[in-house]
Design a protein around this motif. Structure first.
Motif, PDB file in Angstrom:
ATOM      1  N   ASP A  67      14.412  -9.520   9.637  1.00 38.30           N
ATOM      2  CA  ASP A  67      14.271 -10.176   8.333  1.00 38.30           C
ATOM      3  C   ASP A  67      13.016 -11.034   8.276  1.00 38.30           C
ATOM      4  O   ASP A  67      12.322 -11.069   7.260  1.00 38.30           O
ATOM      5  CB  ASP A  67      15.497 -11.043   8.018  1.00 38.30           C
ATOM      6  N   GLY A  68      12.707 -11.724   9.380  1.00 36.84           N
ATOM      7  CA  GLY A  68      11.501 -12.550   9.429  1.00 36.84           C
ATOM      8  C   GLY A  68      10.240 -11.712   9.284  1.00 36.84           C
ATOM      9  O   GLY A  68       9.310 -12.082   8.556  1.00 36.84           O
ATOM     10  N   ARG A  69      10.196 -10.577   9.954  1.00 37.32           N
ATOM     11  CA  ARG A  69       9.036  -9.678   9.822  1.00 37.32           C
ATOM     12  C   ARG A  69       8.876  -9.194   8.392  1.00 37.32           C
ATOM     13  O   ARG A  69       7.773  -9.162   7.850  1.00 37.32           O
ATOM     14  CB  ARG A  69       9.196  -8.460  10.729  1.00 37.32           C
ATOM     15  N   LEU A  70       9.987  -8.787   7.776  1.00 37.19           N
ATOM     16  CA  LEU A  70       9.916  -8.309   6.397  1.00 37.19           C
ATOM     17  C   LEU A  70       9.492  -9.417   5.448  1.00 37.19           C
ATOM     18  O   LEU A  70       8.705  -9.182   4.523  1.00 37.19           O
ATOM     19  CB  LEU A  70      11.262  -7.726   5.969  1.00 37.19           C
ATOM     20  N   SER A  71       9.989 -10.612   5.654  1.00 34.66           N
ATOM     21  CA  SER A  71       9.604 -11.743   4.800  1.00 34.66           C
ATOM     22  C   SER A  71       8.117 -12.028   4.904  1.00 34.66           C
ATOM     23  O   SER A  71       7.447 -12.270   3.892  1.00 34.66           O
ATOM     24  CB  SER A  71      10.399 -12.994   5.171  1.00 34.66           C
ATOM     25  N   ARG A  72       7.573 -12.010   6.124  1.00 35.56           N
ATOM     26  CA  ARG A  72       6.127 -12.245   6.303  1.00 35.56           C
ATOM     27  C   ARG A  72       5.302 -11.127   5.673  1.00 35.56           C
ATOM     28  O   ARG A  72       4.273 -11.385   5.054  1.00 35.56           O
ATOM     29  CB  ARG A  72       5.802 -12.408   7.779  1.00 35.56           C
ATOM     30  N   LEU A  73       5.770  -9.898   5.796  1.00 38.52           N
ATOM     31  CA  LEU A  73       5.067  -8.769   5.191  1.00 38.52           C
ATOM     32  C   LEU A  73       5.070  -8.884   3.671  1.00 38.52           C
ATOM     33  O   LEU A  73       4.026  -8.724   3.019  1.00 38.52           O
ATOM     34  CB  LEU A  73       5.717  -7.455   5.636  1.00 38.52           C
ATOM     35  N   LEU A  74       6.205  -9.209   3.092  1.00 33.61           N
ATOM     36  CA  LEU A  74       6.297  -9.385   1.643  1.00 33.61           C
ATOM     37  C   LEU A  74       5.399 -10.521   1.179  1.00 33.61           C
ATOM     38  O   LEU A  74       4.686 -10.397   0.180  1.00 33.61           O
ATOM     39  CB  LEU A  74       7.749  -9.637   1.235  1.00 33.61           C
ATOM     40  N   GLU A  75       5.405 -11.626   1.887  1.00 37.16           N
ATOM     41  CA  GLU A  75       4.555 -12.771   1.527  1.00 37.16           C
ATOM     42  C   GLU A  75       3.080 -12.374   1.550  1.00 37.16           C
ATOM     43  O   GLU A  75       2.310 -12.743   0.665  1.00 37.16           O
ATOM     44  CB  GLU A  75       4.811 -13.942   2.464  1.00 37.16           C
ATOM     45  N   SER A  76       2.677 -11.598   2.547  1.00 38.11           N
ATOM     46  CA  SER A  76       1.281 -11.144   2.625  1.00 38.11           C
ATOM     47  C   SER A  76       0.920 -10.272   1.433  1.00 38.11           C
ATOM     48  O   SER A  76      -0.163 -10.405   0.854  1.00 38.11           O
ATOM     49  CB  SER A  76       1.049 -10.361   3.917  1.00 38.11           C
ATOM     50  N   ILE A  77       1.819  -9.378   1.045  1.00 31.58           N
ATOM     51  CA  ILE A  77       1.565  -8.502  -0.104  1.00 31.58           C
ATOM     52  C   ILE A  77       1.466  -9.327  -1.376  1.00 31.58           C
ATOM     53  O   ILE A  77       0.584  -9.108  -2.215  1.00 31.58           O
ATOM     54  CB  ILE A  77       2.665  -7.435  -0.220  1.00 31.58           C
ATOM     55  N   LEU A  78       2.359 -10.293  -1.539  1.00 36.36           N
ATOM     56  CA  LEU A  78       2.336 -11.134  -2.738  1.00 36.36           C
ATOM     57  C   LEU A  78       1.054 -11.960  -2.794  1.00 36.36           C
ATOM     58  O   LEU A  78       0.470 -12.135  -3.864  1.00 36.36           O
ATOM     59  CB  LEU A  78       3.566 -12.038  -2.787  1.00 36.36           C
ATOM     60  N   GLN A  79       0.581 -12.466  -1.670  1.00 36.64           N
ATOM     61  CA  GLN A  79      -0.679 -13.218  -1.641  1.00 36.64           C
ATOM     62  C   GLN A  79      -1.840 -12.331  -2.046  1.00 36.64           C
ATOM     63  O   GLN A  79      -2.721 -12.746  -2.795  1.00 36.64           O
ATOM     64  CB  GLN A  79      -0.925 -13.811  -0.259  1.00 36.64           C
TER      65      GLN A  79
END
Length: 86
Positions: A67-79
């Protein structure tokens, strides 16, 4: 950082060909992008995998790691979408 495009013309992982773009990242995570078949929008699918030791029975910790990896990946895409960087 992307290590390569997975598909778009030929099928990926034995699936038939489609209009999907796939990117594999250095950590093995994948980003799949495709247009909706019924609506004017683009759909993103995020995947990640973690190594699991069969003797490790702590599934909650393993899920939390994924879940942490997915959250960081999503945050990067949103940025990227907010700044317009490519």
């Amino acid at each position: 950082r992307s290590v390569g495009q997975l598909g778009g013309v030929a099928g990926v992982d034995g699936l038939p060909s489609s209009n999907v773009l796939g990117y594999e990242l250095v950590d093995g995570s994948r980003i799949l992008v495709r247009p909706s078949g019924t609506e004017p929008k683009i759909k993103f699918y995020l995947e990640t995998m973690i190594d699991v030791d069969p003797s490790d029975g702590d599934l909650d910790r393993l899920r939390s790691t994924a879940d942490g990896r997915l959250s960081r990946l999503l945050e990067s895409i949103l940025q990227l979408s907010e700044t317009g960087d490519r």
